[in-house]
Design a protein around this motif. Structure first.
Motif, mmCIF file in Angstrom:
data_model
loop_
_atom_site.group_PDB
_atom_site.id
_atom_site.type_symbol
_atom_site.label_atom_id
_atom_site.label_comp_id
_atom_site.label_asym_id
_atom_site.label_seq_id
_atom_site.Cartn_x
_atom_site.Cartn_y
_atom_site.Cartn_z
ATOM 1 N N LYS A 1 -9.159 6.696 -7.360
ATOM 2 C CA LYS A 1 -8.958 5.751 -8.449
ATOM 3 C C LYS A 1 -8.912 6.510 -9.771
ATOM 4 O O LYS A 1 -9.754 7.379 -10.025
ATOM 5 N N LYS B 1 0.824 -1.202 0.000
ATOM 6 C CA LYS B 1 0.000 0.000 0.000
ATOM 7 C C LYS B 1 0.863 1.259 0.000
ATOM 8 O O LYS B 1 0.497 2.266 -0.615
ATOM 9 N N GLN C 1 -4.061 11.553 2.401
ATOM 10 C CA GLN C 1 -4.981 10.448 2.646
ATOM 11 C C GLN C 1 -6.030 10.330 1.551
ATOM 12 O O GLN C 1 -6.383 9.228 1.134
ATOM 13 N N MET D 1 -13.418 9.771 -6.228
ATOM 14 C CA MET D 1 -13.430 9.481 -4.806
ATOM 15 C C MET D 1 -14.857 9.128 -4.413
ATOM 16 O O MET D 1 -15.793 9.864 -4.730
ATOM 17 N N SER D 2 -15.022 8.028 -3.741
ATOM 18 C CA SER D 2 -16.359 7.611 -3.330
ATOM 19 C C SER D 2 -16.828 8.437 -2.134
ATOM 20 O O SER D 2 -16.027 8.905 -1.311
ATOM 21 N N SER E 1 0.517 4.178 -2.701
ATOM 22 C CA SER E 1 0.229 5.543 -2.271
ATOM 23 C C SER E 1 1.262 6.519 -2.818
ATOM 24 O O SER E 1 0.917 7.624 -3.266
ATOM 25 N N SER F 1 0.470 7.251 -6.427
ATOM 26 C CA SER F 1 -0.661 8.177 -6.556
ATOM 27 C C SER F 1 -0.250 9.600 -6.210
ATOM 28 O O SER F 1 -0.662 10.563 -6.878
ATOM 29 N N ILE G 1 -12.577 9.473 5.758
ATOM 30 C CA ILE G 1 -11.286 10.145 5.899
ATOM 31 C C ILE G 1 -11.454 11.501 6.571
ATOM 32 O O ILE G 1 -10.608 11.941 7.365
ATOM 33 N N ASP H 1 -20.029 9.004 -6.249
ATOM 34 C CA ASP H 1 -18.642 9.457 -6.387
ATOM 35 C C ASP H 1 -18.628 10.889 -6.895
ATOM 36 O O ASP H 1 -19.584 11.352 -7.541
ATOM 37 N N HIS I 1 -15.779 6.733 1.305
ATOM 38 C CA HIS I 1 -14.384 6.911 1.705
ATOM 39 C C HIS I 1 -14.103 8.364 2.072
ATOM 40 O O HIS I 1 -13.346 8.649 3.014
ATOM 41 N N SER J 1 -4.629 8.785 -1.685
ATOM 42 C CA SER J 1 -4.373 7.342 -1.569
ATOM 43 C C SER J 1 -5.620 6.521 -1.874
ATOM 44 O O SER J 1 -5.515 5.362 -2.273
ATOM 45 N N GLU J 2 -6.813 7.101 -1.681
ATOM 46 C CA GLU J 2 -8.057 6.376 -1.913
ATOM 47 C C GLU J 2 -8.687 6.676 -3.271
ATOM 48 O O GLU J 2 -9.718 6.115 -3.609
#
Length: 610
Positions: free
Chosen positions: A400, A363, A394, A476-477, A367, A370, A484, A419, A480, A397-398
């Protein structure tokens, strides 16, 4: 037991990778394939332990260069051994000094082998004890075969007898030098694993080398059969060339290679054919060997070609499946073109995304990748201006990454918000459908966000977002994002402030799409409400709050932006039981988690202000 392991120096970025080098350092990551790893659970010293004196590490750079030099000499031996068997004159003539020089180098290598540490297969530790190294080498088949393939038997015979003899026995003893070919096999094995070299061309060169060696060896043996026959005229070459044994060496070699290649390729012109029984037996054996060699060559070449084109085959199959699906279900041409464009883009960008490869990485590495790719874009986005670096890290990192081809809808109007998207490259159109017609509201480019309004207010997407050209986005969802952001209360205030400021500068036609948005913005200049209204607001939030959010501290609304709204548990235009028609008066909170908590309750609607 006297064992030791060579460690990289403490400044090495890979302290757990073992590589035997004279300098004790890992020069580059491509060397990992030839590294020695400790067994699981093995406790080793972190220091740099040197090998014993006069012991050579098997992965020492200079020793590897020496081994590579010997491979060049092996190539010569592979050509000279069959050639000297067939043409005895060169064995004691022009090639003899070269043979002695090559044998001398391999004799040196035999001596060096007694000083090379080896890997114990039972403990996976390097053994640097001189006695154990020597005992292992002498008791294995390698030592007697290395000696037999290195001794110059014709020269030894001449020293003891004073005569130079080149009989059949000495010819076959020279063939023992083919034992050295194992070094070539080891070299190709290393090159195939080395990412600095193309696997396709390495494998291709290996197949060509095997073919040339088979052709050369078969041709020399076939000529040897003719030269050894009691009646030279009753041979495959003697029937074509009278007195061939007295002709030049290169004439005989040319005829031999011609016959071998024609036979190997199964052409068989018939001009050179077996005449006596011995030649017929050899031909049968050679053709049986050719069956296996041809199968080996064709199988490997087919595998290499198919492997390089497997992605193309998969793409074409997928396209054919989509075309059949669209035809069977009578989909419109526009939708079918979108499906095909998305599929083609998926295969084109597969090498850039490499999702399967990234999933296998730790991970922390994912990260870092990204951060390197998207940190600059996210920082420029209006929503994240002024927030802490920790929060940005942070969030990235999440996220996509995705690609979208031109004229493809990223977000559909009235779909459920799951999203929000940040444009990395490309551009999009924001459109809305009114009375069955499509209206263009605005165009957005790099570092802009789409879909965040619906996510923040938890309402259906108010706009359709469509790409203008090839676009790359990161998404980004909602889930998440909320997770965060929960521990970052101060950053939540900054986000809401940035979000409200963004809403202020929206175009009028975009504000009209969301009925309550204009009313919310009109209330931004209202004075601070009284303390009893704060208490009422707190009770309303507690009434509708989520039990899982009890540990989160309540953040007061900044006095610069007082905003009051009425929350209903139903549509405000519907009649309900008495006591609930007026709804609940609350503040628009200044923390994003409070906003999510209020907006996420079922059947709540934003309504007019008091």
């Amino acid at each position: 037991m006297a064992t030791t392991m060579s460690w990289s120096e403490t400044r090495s970025p890979l302290p757990l990778l073992f590589r035997r080098r004279s300098s004790g350092e890992i020069k580059n990551l491509a060397s990992v394939s030839s590294s020695l790893l400790p067994a699981f659970g093995t406790v080793v010293d972190e220091g740099h332990v040197q090998l014993r004196k006069y012991v050579i590490a098997p992965y020492d750079r200079r020793y590897r260069l020496w081994q590579t030099f010997l491979v060049v000499l092996v190539v010569y031996s592979a050509w000279a051994s069959p050639f000297e068997l067939a043409f005895k004159k060169v064995a004691t003539g022009s090639l003899m000094p070269v043979d002695l020089t090559v044998d001398a180098f391999f004799a040196i290598d035999i001596v060096l082998t007694f000083f090379v540490a080896y890997l114990d297969k039972s403990t996976y530790l390097l053994i640097d004890d001189h006695k154990k190294i020597g005992l292992r080498y002498v008791t294995k088949i390698w030592f007697p075969m290395d000696v037999a393939s290195t001794l110059p038997f014709p020269l030894i015979y001449r020293i003891f007898t004073g005569k130079m003899r080149v009989g059949v026995v000495f010819g076959f003893l020279n063939m023992l030098r083919l034992w050295r070919l194992r070094r070539v096999s080891q070299l190709f094995t290393r090159l195939e694993k080395d990412t600095r070299f193309s696997y396709f061309w390495t494998r291709y060169f290996k197949l060509i080398s095997v073919t040339l060696f088979a052709v050369h060896t078969a041709g020399c043996f076939y000529y040897w059969l003719a030269i050894r026959h009691k009646s030279p005229e009753d041979t495959w070459i003697g029937s074509q060339i009278h007195g061939f044994q007295h002709k030049s060496i290169w004439l005989g070699y040319t005829y031999s290679m011609y016959w071998s290649i024609v036979t190997l390729t199964t052409v068989g012109y018939g001009d050179l054919h077996a005449v006596n029984t011995g030649e017929k037996i050899f031909n049968m054996l050679y053709m049986l060997f050719n069956i296996g060699l041809t199968a080996y060559l064709i199988g490997n070449m087919t595998n290499l070609i198919v492997h390089s084109a497997v992605r193309t085959f998969a793409m074409r199959d997928a396209i054919n499946e989509i075309l059949r699906y669209a035809s069977k279900n009578r989909l419109p041409e526009g939708l079918k073109e979108q499906m095909l464009a998305h599929l083609q883009l998926k295969f084109k960008t597969a090498e850039l995304q490499q999702e399967e490869v990234l999933e296998d990485l730790p991970k922390a590495i994912r990260s870092s990748i990204s951060q390197h790719l998207f940190h600059g874009t996210v920082e420029k986005t209006y929503l994240f201006k002024g927030v802490s670096e920790d929060l940005v890290t942070q969030l990235i990192s999440e996220m996509k990454a995705e690609y979208f081809p031109p004229k493809v809808d990223i977000i559909l109007q009235n779909e459920i918000p799951t999203d929000f998207y940040i444009l990395v490259s490309g551009s999009v159109d924001v459109v809305v459908y009114k009375n069955g017609t499509e209206q263009l509201l605005t165009k957005l480019g790099s570092s802009n966000m789409v879909g965040e309004i619906a996510v923040f207010f938890n309402i259906p997407q108010p706009f359709t977002v469509r790409t203008r050209r090839l676009s790359q986005v990161v998404r980004m969802s909602h889930h998440h994002f909320k997770q965060i952001l929960q521990p970052h209360s101060e950053d939540g205030k900054i986000l809401i402030s940035n979000f409200v400021e963004y809403l202020k500068v929206l175009k009028e036609d975009m504000l009209q799409v969301i009925p309550f948005l204009s009313e919310l913005l009109g209330d931004l200049n209202i004075e601070s409400i009284e303390s009893n209204e704060d208490r009422h607001n707190h009770e309303a939030l507690s009434h509708y709050g989520d039990a899982n959010m009890e540990g989160i501290a309540e953040n007061p609304l900044p006095s610069a932006l007082p905003l009051r709204v009425i929350i209903h548990g139903h549509d405000p235009n519907e009649s309900t039981a008495e006591g609930d028609a007026a709804g609940k008066l609350v503040h628009l909170p200044d923390s994003i988690e409070e906003l999510f908590r209020i907006a996420g309750k079922p059947y709540m609607r934003w309504s007019e202000h008091s």
